[in-house]
Design a protein around this motif. Sequence first.
Motif, mmCIF file in Angstrom:
data_model
loop_
_atom_site.group_PDB
_atom_site.id
_atom_site.type_symbol
_atom_site.label_atom_id
_atom_site.label_comp_id
_atom_site.label_asym_id
_atom_site.label_seq_id
_atom_site.Cartn_x
_atom_site.Cartn_y
_atom_site.Cartn_z
ATOM 1 N N SER A 111 0.812 -1.220 0.000
ATOM 2 C CA SER A 111 0.000 0.000 0.000
ATOM 3 C C SER A 111 0.845 1.270 0.000
ATOM 4 O O SER A 111 0.303 2.373 0.031
ATOM 5 C CB SER A 111 -0.942 0.008 1.207
ATOM 6 N N MET A 112 2.160 1.113 -0.013
ATOM 7 C CA MET A 112 3.033 2.278 0.106
ATOM 8 C C MET A 112 2.818 3.274 -1.030
ATOM 9 O O MET A 112 2.805 4.487 -0.808
ATOM 10 C CB MET A 112 4.499 1.831 0.130
ATOM 11 N N ILE A 113 2.640 2.770 -2.228
ATOM 12 C CA ILE A 113 2.484 3.678 -3.370
ATOM 13 C C ILE A 113 1.203 4.501 -3.231
ATOM 14 O O ILE A 113 1.155 5.660 -3.656
ATOM 15 C CB ILE A 113 2.500 2.904 -4.708
ATOM 16 N N VAL A 114 0.175 3.926 -2.595
ATOM 17 C CA VAL A 114 -1.070 4.670 -2.363
ATOM 18 C C VAL A 114 -0.810 5.804 -1.387
ATOM 19 O O VAL A 114 -1.230 6.954 -1.608
ATOM 20 C CB VAL A 114 -2.177 3.741 -1.825
ATOM 21 N N ARG A 115 -0.097 5.491 -0.297
ATOM 22 C CA ARG A 115 0.212 6.524 0.693
ATOM 23 C C ARG A 115 1.123 7.595 0.101
ATOM 24 O O ARG A 115 0.973 8.787 0.407
ATOM 25 C CB ARG A 115 0.859 5.895 1.933
ATOM 26 N N GLU A 172 12.381 -1.761 -8.573
ATOM 27 C CA GLU A 172 13.353 -0.678 -8.430
ATOM 28 C C GLU A 172 12.655 0.679 -8.445
ATOM 29 O O GLU A 172 13.138 1.645 -7.853
ATOM 30 C CB GLU A 172 14.382 -0.726 -9.575
ATOM 31 N N VAL A 173 11.516 0.717 -9.146
ATOM 32 C CA VAL A 173 10.755 1.966 -9.293
ATOM 33 C C VAL A 173 9.269 1.656 -9.214
ATOM 34 O O VAL A 173 8.797 0.684 -9.819
ATOM 35 C CB VAL A 173 11.049 2.656 -10.652
ATOM 36 N N LEU A 174 8.545 2.444 -8.446
ATOM 37 C CA LEU A 174 7.089 2.380 -8.432
ATOM 38 C C LEU A 174 6.561 3.498 -9.316
ATOM 39 O O LEU A 174 7.220 4.535 -9.473
ATOM 40 C CB LEU A 174 6.555 2.538 -7.010
ATOM 41 N N THR A 175 5.393 3.307 -9.882
ATOM 42 C CA THR A 175 4.851 4.302 -10.803
ATOM 43 C C THR A 175 3.461 4.740 -10.382
ATOM 44 O O THR A 175 2.615 3.905 -10.050
ATOM 45 C CB THR A 175 4.782 3.747 -12.240
ATOM 46 N N VAL A 176 3.242 6.037 -10.396
ATOM 47 C CA VAL A 176 1.916 6.603 -10.186
ATOM 48 C C VAL A 176 1.410 7.076 -11.542
ATOM 49 O O VAL A 176 2.063 7.898 -12.196
ATOM 50 C CB VAL A 176 1.950 7.790 -9.198
ATOM 51 N N MET A 177 0.283 6.530 -11.970
ATOM 52 C CA MET A 177 -0.287 6.916 -13.260
ATOM 53 C C MET A 177 -1.644 7.564 -13.015
ATOM 54 O O MET A 177 -2.498 6.999 -12.328
ATOM 55 C CB MET A 177 -0.436 5.694 -14.162
ATOM 56 N N ILE A 178 -1.843 8.740 -13.571
ATOM 57 C CA ILE A 178 -3.076 9.494 -13.365
ATOM 58 C C ILE A 178 -3.762 9.691 -14.710
ATOM 59 O O ILE A 178 -3.171 10.265 -15.640
ATOM 60 C CB ILE A 178 -2.788 10.872 -12.727
ATOM 61 N N ARG A 179 -4.972 9.183 -14.805
ATOM 62 C CA ARG A 179 -5.745 9.362 -16.037
ATOM 63 C C ARG A 179 -6.752 10.485 -15.815
ATOM 64 O O ARG A 179 -7.608 10.393 -14.942
ATOM 65 C CB ARG A 179 -6.457 8.062 -16.421
ATOM 66 N N THR A 180 -6.634 11.531 -16.594
ATOM 67 C CA THR A 180 -7.501 12.696 -16.462
ATOM 68 C C THR A 180 -8.310 12.878 -17.749
ATOM 69 O O THR A 180 -7.956 12.308 -18.792
ATOM 70 C CB THR A 180 -6.672 13.975 -16.215
ATOM 71 N N GLY A 207 -8.189 15.235 -19.590
ATOM 72 C CA GLY A 207 -7.326 15.896 -20.561
ATOM 73 C C GLY A 207 -6.153 15.052 -21.021
ATOM 74 O O GLY A 207 -5.340 15.491 -21.835
ATOM 75 N N GLY A 208 -6.037 13.858 -20.484
ATOM 76 C CA GLY A 208 -4.926 13.002 -20.894
ATOM 77 C C GLY A 208 -4.320 12.259 -19.710
ATOM 78 O O GLY A 208 -4.777 12.385 -18.567
ATOM 79 N N GLU A 209 -3.312 11.493 -19.986
ATOM 80 C CA GLU A 209 -2.682 10.644 -18.980
ATOM 81 C C GLU A 209 -1.309 11.191 -18.610
ATOM 82 O O GLU A 209 -0.556 11.637 -19.473
ATOM 83 C CB GLU A 209 -2.538 9.228 -19.547
ATOM 84 N N VAL A 210 -1.008 11.149 -17.309
ATOM 85 C CA VAL A 210 0.307 11.586 -16.854
ATOM 86 C C VAL A 210 0.786 10.599 -15.791
ATOM 87 O O VAL A 210 -0.021 9.997 -15.075
ATOM 88 C CB VAL A 210 0.243 13.020 -16.272
ATOM 89 N N SER A 211 2.087 10.394 -15.707
ATOM 90 C CA SER A 211 2.626 9.474 -14.706
ATOM 91 C C SER A 211 3.947 10.008 -14.175
ATOM 92 O O SER A 211 4.592 10.851 -14.810
ATOM 93 C CB SER A 211 2.841 8.077 -15.307
ATOM 94 N N TYR A 212 4.321 9.533 -12.983
ATOM 95 C CA TYR A 212 5.638 9.873 -12.457
ATOM 96 C C TYR A 212 6.193 8.682 -11.697
ATOM 97 O O TYR A 212 5.456 7.826 -11.199
ATOM 98 C CB TYR A 212 5.602 11.144 -11.599
ATOM 99 N N ALA A 213 7.513 8.627 -11.642
ATOM 100 C CA ALA A 213 8.203 7.487 -11.040
ATOM 101 C C ALA A 213 8.565 7.781 -9.590
ATOM 102 O O ALA A 213 8.917 8.911 -9.236
ATOM 103 C CB ALA A 213 9.460 7.161 -11.835
ATOM 104 N N VAL A 214 8.510 6.746 -8.750
ATOM 105 C CA VAL A 214 8.929 6.822 -7.352
ATOM 106 C C VAL A 214 10.040 5.780 -7.172
ATOM 107 O O VAL A 214 9.762 4.592 -7.006
ATOM 108 C CB VAL A 214 7.756 6.524 -6.394
ATOM 109 N N PRO A 215 11.309 6.204 -7.246
ATOM 110 C CA PRO A 215 12.410 5.243 -7.112
ATOM 111 C C PRO A 215 12.483 4.635 -5.715
ATOM 112 O O PRO A 215 12.081 5.260 -4.727
ATOM 113 C CB PRO A 215 13.658 6.079 -7.418
#
Length: 318
Positions: free
Chosen positions: A76-80, A120-128, A130-138
């Motif tokens: 659940s870490m990526i959610v927090r 090695e990396v977790l990813t947060v992906m946001i679908r809006t 207006g489009g999709e955006v994501s960012y990495a959490v090493p």
Amino acid sequence: FRTLLTDCTALIIPVVNELFHTSYTGKETIHLLQNEHFIKLPDGSEQERITDSSFEILGRERKRYHVECQSTEDGSMIVRMFEYDTQLALENREVTAGALVVHFPDSAIVALRHTKNTPEVLTVMIRTPGGEVSYAVPVLKVRQYTVEEIFEKKLFFLIPFHIFVYEKSFKELEENSEKLAKLEEEYTAIVNRLEEDRKNGDLNEYEKVTILEMSDTVIKHLAAKYEKVRKGVGESMGGKVLEYEAKDILNRGRAEGRDEGRREGRAEGEITGMKKAKMQLAAKLLQAGNSVAYVADLTELPEETVQKLSQAVEREDE
């Protein structure tokens, strides 16, 4: 983790460089930010969440960072992380005519334990709309770093957590004196290398003893059921390396300084409080028979100031 960040803030910079492939020199200014945030729940209520570290580094540009220390993988870490990041972004929002701009911090996880499935990396992906955006959490996996790598990369911040490398071997170490002796030798070497880096100027005395104190704290908790491991490694680090009273003086000085600064509405109050705390600590260390050079190094006071204080202490004793 939070104690080490508060007491030895500059040590986080090599960790940031390792996580985000930045090239900070260590001369940058670091501002620790508020760690308490309130998350809105679906029923309209609020729940307090406390981050491990929220800070900004002022170099060529001002950048915000959010780093969490995770002891056990729970899925659940990526959610927090996203909850924290969203709150941090909202707190630093920019509202212009018809637009809301939010700046998300660079986020990462320091994992004290990991499995073969830990990415090695977790990813947060946001679908809006207006489009999709994501960012990495090493994810920095502490147990993957050898002592040699830690010192080579100046990752002193990780030393208190190095004992996690041996966590699964505690039972064997408790029963095998030869293997325990090797672990004790490793920690003796760590102490010696920390002293070398202090002499080289990569650490100051306060940072060195705080690293050792935090290491001792982690070992006592992690190896609570293994007396030989706990005692052997602790003695290899020199036992009680820093008087808690001395550290309490500095911490009280920080707190008093912050209070005074808030009352006066300026930073001078905090500086005054810290200087007063350092002078009190220096006086106690001098009374205990420590040298002027050692006290100046530990308290980061000018040697000339400590020399004058030493003379005053001698007169009082007479």
